[in-house]
Design a protein around this motif. Structure first.
Motif, short mmCIF file in Angstrom:
data_model
loop_
_atom_site.label_atom_id
_atom_site.label_comp_id
_atom_site.label_asym_id
_atom_site.label_seq_id
_atom_site.Cartn_x
_atom_site.Cartn_y
_atom_site.Cartn_z
N PRO A 41 0.84 -1.21 0.00
CA PRO A 41 0.00 0.00 0.00
C PRO A 41 0.87 1.25 0.00
O PRO A 41 2.10 1.18 0.16
CB PRO A 41 -0.79 -0.13 1.31
CG PRO A 41 0.11 -0.91 2.21
CD PRO A 41 0.83 -1.88 1.31
N PHE A 60 -8.87 -0.75 -3.33
CA PHE A 60 -8.10 -1.60 -2.43
C PHE A 60 -8.62 -1.54 -0.99
O PHE A 60 -8.36 -2.44 -0.19
CB PHE A 60 -6.62 -1.19 -2.44
CG PHE A 60 -5.93 -1.46 -3.75
CD1 PHE A 60 -5.67 -2.75 -4.16
CD2 PHE A 60 -5.57 -0.41 -4.59
CE1 PHE A 60 -5.04 -3.01 -5.38
CE2 PHE A 60 -4.95 -0.65 -5.81
CZ PHE A 60 -4.68 -1.95 -6.21
N LYS A 70 -14.09 -3.16 0.64
CA LYS A 70 -14.22 -4.62 0.69
C LYS A 70 -15.68 -5.07 0.64
O LYS A 70 -15.96 -6.26 0.61
CB LYS A 70 -13.54 -5.17 1.95
CG LYS A 70 -12.08 -4.75 2.05
CD LYS A 70 -11.46 -5.14 3.37
CE LYS A 70 -10.02 -4.69 3.45
NZ LYS A 70 -9.87 -3.22 3.44
N HIS A 116 -3.91 -11.80 2.07
CA HIS A 116 -3.52 -10.87 1.01
C HIS A 116 -3.83 -9.42 1.36
O HIS A 116 -3.16 -8.51 0.89
CB HIS A 116 -4.22 -11.23 -0.30
CG HIS A 116 -3.48 -12.25 -1.11
ND1 HIS A 116 -2.28 -11.99 -1.73
CD2 HIS A 116 -3.77 -13.55 -1.39
CE1 HIS A 116 -1.87 -13.08 -2.37
NE2 HIS A 116 -2.74 -14.03 -2.18
N TYR A 117 -4.87 -9.20 2.12
CA TYR A 117 -5.23 -7.84 2.50
C TYR A 117 -6.00 -7.89 3.82
O TYR A 117 -6.46 -8.96 4.23
CB TYR A 117 -6.07 -7.15 1.42
CG TYR A 117 -7.30 -7.91 0.99
CD1 TYR A 117 -8.52 -7.73 1.62
CD2 TYR A 117 -7.25 -8.82 -0.07
CE1 TYR A 117 -9.65 -8.43 1.23
CE2 TYR A 117 -8.37 -9.52 -0.48
CZ TYR A 117 -9.57 -9.32 0.18
OH TYR A 117 -10.68 -10.02 -0.21
N ARG A 129 -3.60 -7.41 -3.73
CA ARG A 129 -4.24 -6.72 -2.60
C ARG A 129 -5.69 -6.34 -2.88
O ARG A 129 -6.38 -5.82 -1.99
CB ARG A 129 -3.45 -5.44 -2.26
CG ARG A 129 -2.06 -5.66 -1.73
CD ARG A 129 -1.43 -4.35 -1.27
NE ARG A 129 -1.23 -3.42 -2.37
CZ ARG A 129 -1.88 -2.28 -2.53
NH1 ARG A 129 -2.83 -1.92 -1.67
NH2 ARG A 129 -1.62 -1.48 -3.54
#
Length: 446
Positions: free
Chosen positions: A64, A104, A107, A161-162, A379
């Motif tokens: 990020p 990113f 969600k 991953h995120y 991400r």
């Protein structure tokens, strides 16, 4: 001032490419990350694989914006012959556009609904075992438990991953709960393996997800007994490997049905190894929790026949997930050697393929039906893959790069075709290896 700048050539950069001497370049600046390697959240594999190279594309894919602030402490000079390809320029622009759009960070509500869903199917499997005496119900519960492991696996994959939760600490708790406690594999082991796979996608000697000798070989290049630079050992293609690989297109699905056993074993081997394992204590406690509740649940079944049936059903259903992992890479382009930071986009698109499915089936594939998008933007939350897919297709078309998308059944046929081709090559006795009696018996008269 300009005259006081230190400039470093690409030739000089390439010399610093080994443990104890690691330099990398990001956007024309050179960084000495020798001492950072032991603290790198992604482990040492990415830095060791990319040392001595420009790694800008891989860096923007995995980090990020906040990570850029940490680079200054490692800065040592400027790359004097820094060059950016047209593909990389377009790729970085896409990453920048997605960042500005907030993709990113957005969600959606998918994680919450997924958590509720997996909790429901887990409870239904446990209740079926405890509250019913019907053998068919118990068999179905075994399948449901396997389905629970599959869906939990997708959540664990997302959280690695995120950040799927509100804070890093809560995200880590979710990883250990979903991965170690409820499904029995080590999240630490999985992240180690998975980082190696993403960085060196479809490199025969660097990608651990292709290194399945003696059971499987996706290329005849494995017949030369390659060295695995990920595991640090030779992958010997001996008589046993030749025999097993010769029939791999027949054994693929049966092996996938019990592949979960390998994950259980790898968890123990990883946690008991001498390698550095971040938060090893948490990992071990999580594994012990799994091996407490799961045997207890199985013991509640009335007899050994139903217990074995329950376990086999859960393993077989979980095999669908293991097949999914293989479909996107086994029949894609492979190569020998370490990954290159200068062709990041090209390697990811050539080494992966997408699975075509309607949007209402996305939950089943866990986002990995968009494997190309996932590898390019690891991400990015899976809820955005379908949205960004047309942009990736356009970029591939612009630069004459492959964008392979197949139905689930076509991907299976292509994978089996790849395995069959390698199997027939393995049977070629013009490249003999020491034979044993089993080999002679099976292959006599063809």
């Amino acid at each position: 001032m300009e005259g006081e700048r230190r400039y470093i050539s690409s030739d000089e950069l390439r010399k610093h490419n080994k443990a104890g001497d690691l330099w990398i370049s990001i956007q024309g600046k050179v960084y000495d990350v020798t001492d950072w390697v032991k603290n790198h959240p992604g482990g040492d594999t990415p830095l060791l694989n990319f040392a001595g190279q420009d790694v800008t594309d891989a860096f923007v894919a995995y980090h990020p914006g906040t990570a850029w602030k940490l680079l200054d402490r490692f800065f040592i000079g400027y790359l004097e012959d820094y060059h950016v390809s047209e593909v990389s320029k377009d790729y970085r622009k896409l990453v920048s556009d997605f960042t500005k759009m907030g993709l990113f960070e957005k969600k959606g509500h998918g994680v919450f609904f997924s958590l509720c869903f997996v909790a429901m199917i887990f409870a239904s499997s446990v209740c079926g075992v405890l509250l019913s005496n019907n053998v068919w119900v118990h068999l179905a519960c075994g399948g449901v438990m396997g389905f629970f492991w599959v869906q939990s696996g997708w959540l664990g994959h997302d959280s690695a991953h995120y950040q799927t939760m509100l804070s890093p600490r809560l995200n880590r708790f979710a990883q250990v709960l979903i991965g170690n406690c409820l499904t029995g594999f080590s999240m630490g082991w999985w992240k180690w393996i998975h980082n190696g796979h993403h960085i060196a996608c479809n490199s025969l000697d660097f990608d651990p997800d292709l290194q399945h000798i003696p059971l499987f070989a996706v290329s005849s290049k494995f017949f030369n007994s390659l060295t695995s630079y990920f595991y640090g050992r030779k992958m010997s293609f001996d008589s046993v490997a030749r025999f097993l690989v010769s029939y791999q297109h027949w054994t693929f699905y049966p092996v996938m049905c019990i592949a979960r056993i390998n994950l259980f074993a790898q968890a123990f081997l990883f946690l008991l190894s001498k390698r550095r394992v971040p938060r090893r204590g948490q990992e071990i406690v999580g594994i012990l929790i799994f091996w407490t509740w799961f045997p207890l649940l199985v013991s509640c079944l009335p007899n050994w026949g139903e217990r074995v049936m329950f376990i086999l059903a859960s393993l077989a259903v979980t095999g669908i997930q293991h097949v999914q992992f293989c479909l996107s890479h086994f029949s894609s382009a492979v190569y020998l050697g370490p990954p290159s930071g200068n062709d990041w986009f090209e390697k990811q698109t050539k080494g992966t393929l997408d699975i075509e499915c309607p949007s209402w089936m996305d939950w089943f594939h866990g986002g990995l039906e968009f494997q190309i998008e996932h590898h390019l933007f690891p991400r990015l939350p899976r809820c955005h893959f379908r949205k960004v897919s047309p942009l990736v297709k356009d970029l591939c078309k612009k630069h004459n790069l492959p964008y392979t998308s197949l139905t689930f059944w076509e991907a299976n046929r292509r994978t089996i075709g790849t395995l069959r081709t390698a199997a027939l090559q393995a049977r070629d006795l013009t490249n003999p290896v020491p034979k044993n009696l089993i080999w002679e018996a099976v292959n006599t008269h063809g």
